[in-house]
Design an enzyme around this catalytic site. Structure first.
Site, PDB file in Angstrom:
ATOM      1  N   ASN A   9       0.861  -1.181   0.000  1.00  0.00           N
ATOM      2  CA  ASN A   9       0.000   0.000   0.000  1.00  0.00           C
ATOM      3  C   ASN A   9       0.899   1.232   0.000  1.00  0.00           C
ATOM      4  OD1 ASN A   9      -1.849   2.017   0.455  1.00  0.00           O
ATOM      5  ND2 ASN A   9      -2.297   1.439   2.574  1.00  0.00           N
ATOM      6  N   TRP A  10       1.011   1.857  -1.164  1.00  0.00           N
ATOM      7  CA  TRP A  10       1.940   2.997  -1.277  1.00  0.00           C
ATOM      8  C   TRP A  10       1.356   4.277  -0.685  1.00  0.00           C
ATOM      9  CZ3 TRP A  10       4.371   2.634  -6.925  1.00  0.00           C
ATOM     10  CH2 TRP A  10       5.024   1.398  -7.042  1.00  0.00           C
ATOM     11  N   LYS A  11       0.109   4.225  -0.279  1.00  0.00           N
ATOM     12  CA  LYS A  11      -0.584   5.395   0.299  1.00  0.00           C
ATOM     13  C   LYS A  11      -0.402   6.608  -0.617  1.00  0.00           C
ATOM     14  CE  LYS A  11       0.136   3.427   4.831  1.00  0.00           C
ATOM     15  NZ  LYS A  11      -0.112   3.555   6.250  1.00  0.00           N
ATOM     16  N   HIS A  95      -9.658   0.806   4.557  1.00  0.00           N
ATOM     17  CA  HIS A  95      -8.411   1.004   5.311  1.00  0.00           C
ATOM     18  C   HIS A  95      -8.701   1.920   6.502  1.00  0.00           C
ATOM     19  CE1 HIS A  95      -4.339   2.319   6.286  1.00  0.00           C
ATOM     20  NE2 HIS A  95      -3.912   1.239   5.632  1.00  0.00           N
ATOM     21  N   GLU A  97      -7.165   4.330   7.687  1.00  0.00           N
ATOM     22  CA  GLU A  97      -6.967   5.768   7.418  1.00  0.00           C
ATOM     23  C   GLU A  97      -8.195   6.343   6.716  1.00  0.00           C
ATOM     24  OE1 GLU A  97      -3.150   5.436   5.486  1.00  0.00           O
ATOM     25  OE2 GLU A  97      -2.255   4.882   7.405  1.00  0.00           O
ATOM     26  N   GLU A 167      -5.567  -5.416  10.358  1.00  0.00           N
ATOM     27  CA  GLU A 167      -4.586  -4.371  10.632  1.00  0.00           C
ATOM     28  C   GLU A 167      -4.947  -3.663  11.936  1.00  0.00           C
ATOM     29  OE1 GLU A 167      -2.588  -3.086   6.748  1.00  0.00           O
ATOM     30  OE2 GLU A 167      -4.359  -1.838   6.970  1.00  0.00           O
ATOM     31  N   GLY A 173       1.885   2.129  10.811  1.00  0.00           N
ATOM     32  CA  GLY A 173       2.783   3.283  10.699  1.00  0.00           C
ATOM     33  C   GLY A 173       3.411   3.701  12.009  1.00  0.00           C
ATOM     34  N   SER A 213       3.072  -2.240  10.399  1.00  0.00           N
ATOM     35  CA  SER A 213       4.524  -2.170  10.599  1.00  0.00           C
ATOM     36  C   SER A 213       5.251  -3.472  10.250  1.00  0.00           C
ATOM     37  CB  SER A 213       4.840  -1.725  12.034  1.00  0.00           C
ATOM     38  OG  SER A 213       4.322  -0.434  12.276  1.00  0.00           O
ATOM     39  N   GLY A 234       2.637  -1.189   4.376  1.00  0.00           N
ATOM     40  CA  GLY A 234       2.617   0.236   4.049  1.00  0.00           C
ATOM     41  C   GLY A 234       4.032   0.759   3.836  1.00  0.00           C
ATOM     42  N   GLY A 235       4.592   1.379   4.858  1.00  0.00           N
ATOM     43  CA  GLY A 235       5.891   2.056   4.761  1.00  0.00           C
ATOM     44  C   GLY A 235       6.974   1.235   4.076  1.00  0.00           C
TER      45      GLY A 235
HETATM   46  C1  PEP Z   1      -0.961  -0.054   5.849  1.00  0.00           C
HETATM   47  O1  PEP Z   1      -0.903   1.027   5.303  1.00  0.00           O
HETATM   48  O2  PEP Z   1      -1.880  -0.818   5.569  1.00  0.00           O
HETATM   49  C2  PEP Z   1       0.091  -0.418   6.802  1.00  0.00           C
HETATM   50  C3  PEP Z   1       0.011  -1.570   7.395  1.00  0.00           C
HETATM   51  O3  PEP Z   1       1.092   0.496   6.999  1.00  0.00           O
HETATM   52  P1  PEP Z   1       2.504   0.218   7.733  1.00  0.00           P
HETATM   53  O4  PEP Z   1       3.065  -1.044   7.165  1.00  0.00           O
HETATM   54  O5  PEP Z   1       3.338   1.428   7.409  1.00  0.00           O
HETATM   55  O6  PEP Z   1       2.221   0.090   9.192  1.00  0.00           O
END
Ligand code: PEP
Length: 253
Positions: A9-11, A95, A97, A167, A173, A213, A234-235
């Site tokens: 997930n590049w957000k 998601h 967010e 999640e 994050g 994470s 994500g990150g």
């Molecule tokens: C996500 O955006 O779904 C996520 C899990 O982010 P991160 O890996 O940065 O915690």
């Protein structure tokens, strides 16, 4: 056995050109990886350049959101046929967010899930509790409500085409990961819910991914848990080397 899925997930990161470079790098690095489905989910404006970069590879494309209508006067929204036209096979829905910053509800997630399935996109449905909910021992209740909400009015034939991402919001994050045991427990709970509702054989087709994470340093332990069928990253998906290492950690011997 389910084929693990690793989705990035590049957000709200990567312009068109940056997306092309990252996707090209991933195509090269992951050319010899078998038995893991890899999905990259750039922002809308970079879907086409990422698609171009991954042509003639097994990498798959996903979007991060969509609206449920086919077309119409919905300024700023993107429809399922538009995503299909851009080359998407997957779409992330619900998601945390989007739930917390853009007021998405279980009802809107449900409308999007139904629409994605109608148009042939596989939804990656995100569920997960907040820290205060975990501390109040409400994790199962929250996750159950979100799963029930997202799958409202779906039959087994539709359910088996979905993917779930568990999640925990407190792990997204933040650098704080659920322990493999904590994640596995919730995954098992989700699978029990799905099994009761849709039957065991349907449930066996649904990948339940862990997200929060995930990094190369913790992914092997997480991916080795029996109920974890992949990851939503994500990150760490923004760095080709990290993402490659996470993908390789999901390869089952
Ligand atoms: C996500 O955006 O779904 C996520 C899990 O982010 P991160 O890996 O940065 O915690």
């Amino acid at each position: 056995m389910r084929v693990p899925i690793i989705a990035g997930n590049w957000k709200m990161h990567k312009t068109e050109q940056e997306a092309f470079r990252l996707a090209s790098d991933l195509k090269r690095r992951l050319a010899n990886v078998e038995a893991v489905k890899v999905v990259i989910c750039p922002p809308f404006t970079s879907l086409c350049s990422a698609k171009k970069a991954i042509e003639d590879s097994k990498l798959l494309l996903g979007a991060q959101n969509m609206y449920w209508e086919e077309e119409g006067a919905y300024t700023g929204e993107i429809s399922p046929p538009m995503l299909l036209g851009a080359g998407c096979a997957y779409v992330i829905l619900g998601h945390s967010e989007r739930r917390s910053y853009f007021s998405e509800t279980d009802e809107s997630v449900n409308s999007k899930v139904k629409s994605a399935l109608k148009f042939g996109l596989s939804p990656i449905i995100c569920v997960g509790e907040k820290l205060e909910q975990r501390e109040a021992n409400k994790t199962e209740q929250i996750v159950e409500n979100q799963v029930e909400g997202a799958f409202h009015d779906l039959d087994a034939g539709q359910a088996e085409k979905t993917v779930i991402a568990y999640e925990p919001v407190w792990a997204i994050g933040t650098g704080r990961t659920a322990t493999p045991q904590q994640a596995n427990e919730v995954h098992l709970y989700i699978k029990e819910l799905l099994s009761l509702r849709f039957g065991k054989s349907c449930c066996e087709k649904i990948n339940v991914l862990y997200g929060g994470s995930v990094k190369p340093e913790n992914s092997t332990e997480l991916m080795n848990m029996p109920e974890i069928d992949g990851a939503l990253v994500g990150g760490a998906s923004l760095d080709a080397e990290s993402f490659e290492r996470i993908v390789r950690s999901a390869v089952r011997s």
